[in-house]
Design an enzyme around this catalytic site. Structure first.
Site, short mmCIF file in Angstrom:
data_model
loop_
_atom_site.label_atom_id
_atom_site.label_comp_id
_atom_site.label_asym_id
_atom_site.label_seq_id
_atom_site.Cartn_x
_atom_site.Cartn_y
_atom_site.Cartn_z
CG ASN A 181 56.16 42.41 118.00
OD1 ASN A 181 55.61 42.83 117.17
ND2 ASN A 181 57.40 42.51 118.01
CD1 TRP A 182 49.93 39.32 117.90
CD2 TRP A 182 48.40 40.25 116.28
NE1 TRP A 182 48.58 39.16 118.20
CE2 TRP A 182 47.64 39.65 117.39
CE3 TRP A 182 47.83 40.96 115.40
CZ2 TRP A 182 46.44 39.68 117.39
CZ3 TRP A 182 46.42 40.91 115.42
CH2 TRP A 182 45.61 40.30 116.53
CG HIS A 190 61.60 44.66 117.38
ND1 HIS A 190 62.16 43.70 116.46
CD2 HIS A 190 60.89 44.03 118.48
CE1 HIS A 190 61.67 42.56 117.33
NE2 HIS A 190 60.93 42.72 118.19
CD GLU A 202 61.91 42.40 122.51
OE1 GLU A 202 61.13 41.62 122.89
OE2 GLU A 202 61.94 42.96 121.43
N GLY A 258 63.06 34.76 119.31
CA GLY A 258 62.56 33.71 118.31
C GLY A 258 63.10 32.39 118.72
CB SER A 260 62.85 32.77 124.01
OG SER A 260 63.41 32.65 122.88
N GLY A 309 56.79 37.95 121.72
CA GLY A 309 56.63 37.69 120.04
C GLY A 309 56.21 36.69 119.77
C1 PEP Z 1 60.30 40.15 119.98
O1 PEP Z 1 60.95 40.04 118.81
O2 PEP Z 1 59.78 41.37 120.32
C2 PEP Z 1 60.10 39.06 120.70
C3 PEP Z 1 59.93 39.20 121.98
O3 PEP Z 1 60.07 37.74 120.02
P1 PEP Z 1 60.04 36.20 120.64
O4 PEP Z 1 59.10 36.30 121.95
O5 PEP Z 1 59.35 35.55 119.58
O6 PEP Z 1 61.63 35.79 120.99
#
Ligand code: PEP
Length: 252
Positions: free
Chosen positions: A10-11, A96, A165, A171, A213, A234
């Site tokens: 997920n960019w 999301h 998630e 993040g 994360s 992410g």
């Molecule tokens: C996301 O928000 O979909 C996600 C998985 O973010 P991150 O990997 O940065 O925690």
């Protein structure tokens, strides 16, 4: 036959130009060629879907959107499932937490899920609690997100992905992610909830992913011990080297 694992990047808005998006896709295509046992997908900003999907045309990497609108007509800024599909997308994230934080509630997420599926996209339903409490309230919170998203939409079971998630784990870095044991516990609970909402056979068809994360440092343990079908990545998916390392950790 065992099912392939699924790794979705997920960019968000990390990759900001079409040129960088194309360069990323070119490298990814080369690096994942011939990779076994894992399906790769990228949820990119809507304006980049055409360039990224053109670049990945002859590869197995799928391209999709980070959200779709559940509305139609006079909706300034809205992007429909049909628009994503014509642009080259095959799936869409819905629900999301960063969209929910903008005010998209369970009712809106249900509308988006149905709209995505009706347009022929695979909806990737994101669920996750804001925090965990001693009384285990996070379990009922997740169950409600799943129930309301799928209410009256049970027939979509065969084309659905669920991504767990936890918002509090998004993040950050690998050491702040859930442990594999915590992921496993919630994955089991999600499958049980899906079995209640759908039926046992349909529930087993729904891949349950973990996101929050995920980095190269924890991907292998999460996939090996978390009892999940794959990962939603992410920030680490915006760096092609990290993303490829995570994909490689999921190889079978
Ligand atoms: C996301 O928000 O979909 C996600 C998985 O973010 P991150 O990997 O940065 O925690």
């Amino acid at each position: 036959m065992t099912r392939k694992r699924l790794v979705i990047g997920n960019w968000k808005m990390y990759i900001e130009s079409a040129e960088s998006a194309k360069d990323f896709a070119r490298v990814l295509k080369r690096k994942v060629r011939g990779i076994s046992g894992v399906e790769v997908a990228l949820a990119v900003p809507a304006p980049f879907i055409p360039v990224v999907s053109a670049m990945l045309e002859s590869s197995a990497v799928r391209v999709g959107a980070q959200t779709v609108s559940g509305l139609s007509g006079a909706q300034t800024g809205g992007v429909s499932g049909a628009m994503v599909k014509t642009a080259g997308g095959t799936f869409a994230l819905v629900g999301h937490s960063e969209r929910r934080a903008l005010g998209e509630d369970n009712v809106a997420v249900h509308g988006q899920l149905v709209a995505a599926a009706s347009a022929g996209l695979v909806p990737v339903l994101c669920v996750g609690e804001l925090e965990r409490t001693e009384d285990g309230g996070h379990f009922s919170f997740i169950a409600e997100q799943i129930r309301s998203a799928l209410s009256g939409a049970q027939s979509l079971a065969g084309k659905l992905v669920v991504a767990y998630e936890p918002v509090w784990a998004i993040g950050k870095h690998a050491d702040s992610a859930l442990t594999s044991a915590e992921v496993r516990e919630m994955a089991i609970f999600i499958r049980k909830t899906l079995a209640d909402v759908l039926d046992r056979k349909s529930a087993l068809k729904v891949p349950v992913l973990y996101g929050g994360s995920v980095e190269p440092a924890n991907a292998a343990a999460l996939i090996a011990e978390g009892d999940i079908a794959g990962l939603l990545v992410g920030h680490a998916s915006a760096d092609v080297t990290s993303f490829v390392e995570i994909i490689s950790a999921c190889k079978k």
